[in-house]
Motif scaffolding. Structure first.
Motif: not given
Lengths: 123, 123
Positions: A98-99, A91-92, A94-96, B94-95, A88, B98
């Motif tokens: 990307d944001r 993933g968090v 990674a999203r951070w 980021a990718r 988890e 993921d």
DNA sequence: GCTACGTGCAACCATTGGGTAGCACGTACG
DNA sequence: CGTACGTGCTACCCAATGGTTGCACGTAGC
């Protein structure tokens, strides 16, 4: 890292969880540990030390860092301490990232717009 | 970091670009620099040093690290060296994260399946 | 041409971090 | 009940890193 209190990053985010996750992930040895851990599903520090070129104590330290970052979780089973990977957090993170990337893109686009269409106002 | 030879990470990936990006991002000061840089669009080390609680030289060093990681790019303009943020690398990282997270998830799911349905074979 | 601003470089210091070795404790097993 | 295996902790070493100050050089402006 006591493996029974569980993850230090399980609930709170005291000292910047982003920094913790990123610096935990920044170390190649730590990434190899995570990889080996993911391959085994569960493993002890001793087992991991057997297939990585570092001592058991080094593994323990790394597992401590990874635990604080919330990337692994450990529990006692008899006399051995088994650790498993926690997907988890990654993933968090990674999203951070990307944001943030999107945010930068937005700001740069806005600035570029301003610079190019100074008098236009609406391109 | 010479700001005219450009980014050290622009073409090759000698020493593990993942490690470079992650450890570059792991430092809070460095993230603040990136943030300030994104806000300005372009800025010099002196400007950045003015709004961050560190010396100009510290900024320069950090910009060097960020440049090697491919997160910023610099160019000379007269007597000043302007730097700008490069969003692409962050997206790539980021990718990557993921992908790894998904990989872990897959492995864990497979292992869980094996453990639970030992004799069943198909859950 | 002189001055001032901004940059680049080098030396240096303190702290963190990865790594190892050694030892003490608990737990399984004969 | 004694032995052996595995873990946890402390102390210690060395390299890397974040940070600073000081100085020399180039470039712009008067």
């Amino acid at each position: 890292m006591t493996a029974d209190t569980g993850s230090g990053a399980g609930a709170e985010a005291g000292a910047d969880s982003v920094t913790e996750v990123l610096s935990a992930l920044a170390d190649p040895t730590r990434r190899r540990i995570l990889d080996a851990l993911a391959a085994h599903g569960e493993a002890t520090a001793t087992v991991l030390a057997a297939e990585l070129p570092v001592s058991r104590q080094a593994i323990v330290k790394h597992l401590g860092v990874l635990d604080r970052a919330g990337l692994v979780a450990g529990h006692r089973e008899g006399r051995e301490a088994r650790y498993r990977v926690v997907p988890e957090r990654l993933g968090v993170a990674a999203r951070w990232m990307d944001r943030i990337a999107a945010e930068w893109d937005g700001r740069l686009a806005a600035i570029k717009r301003l610079a190019e269409g100074q008098g236009t106002g609406a391109d």
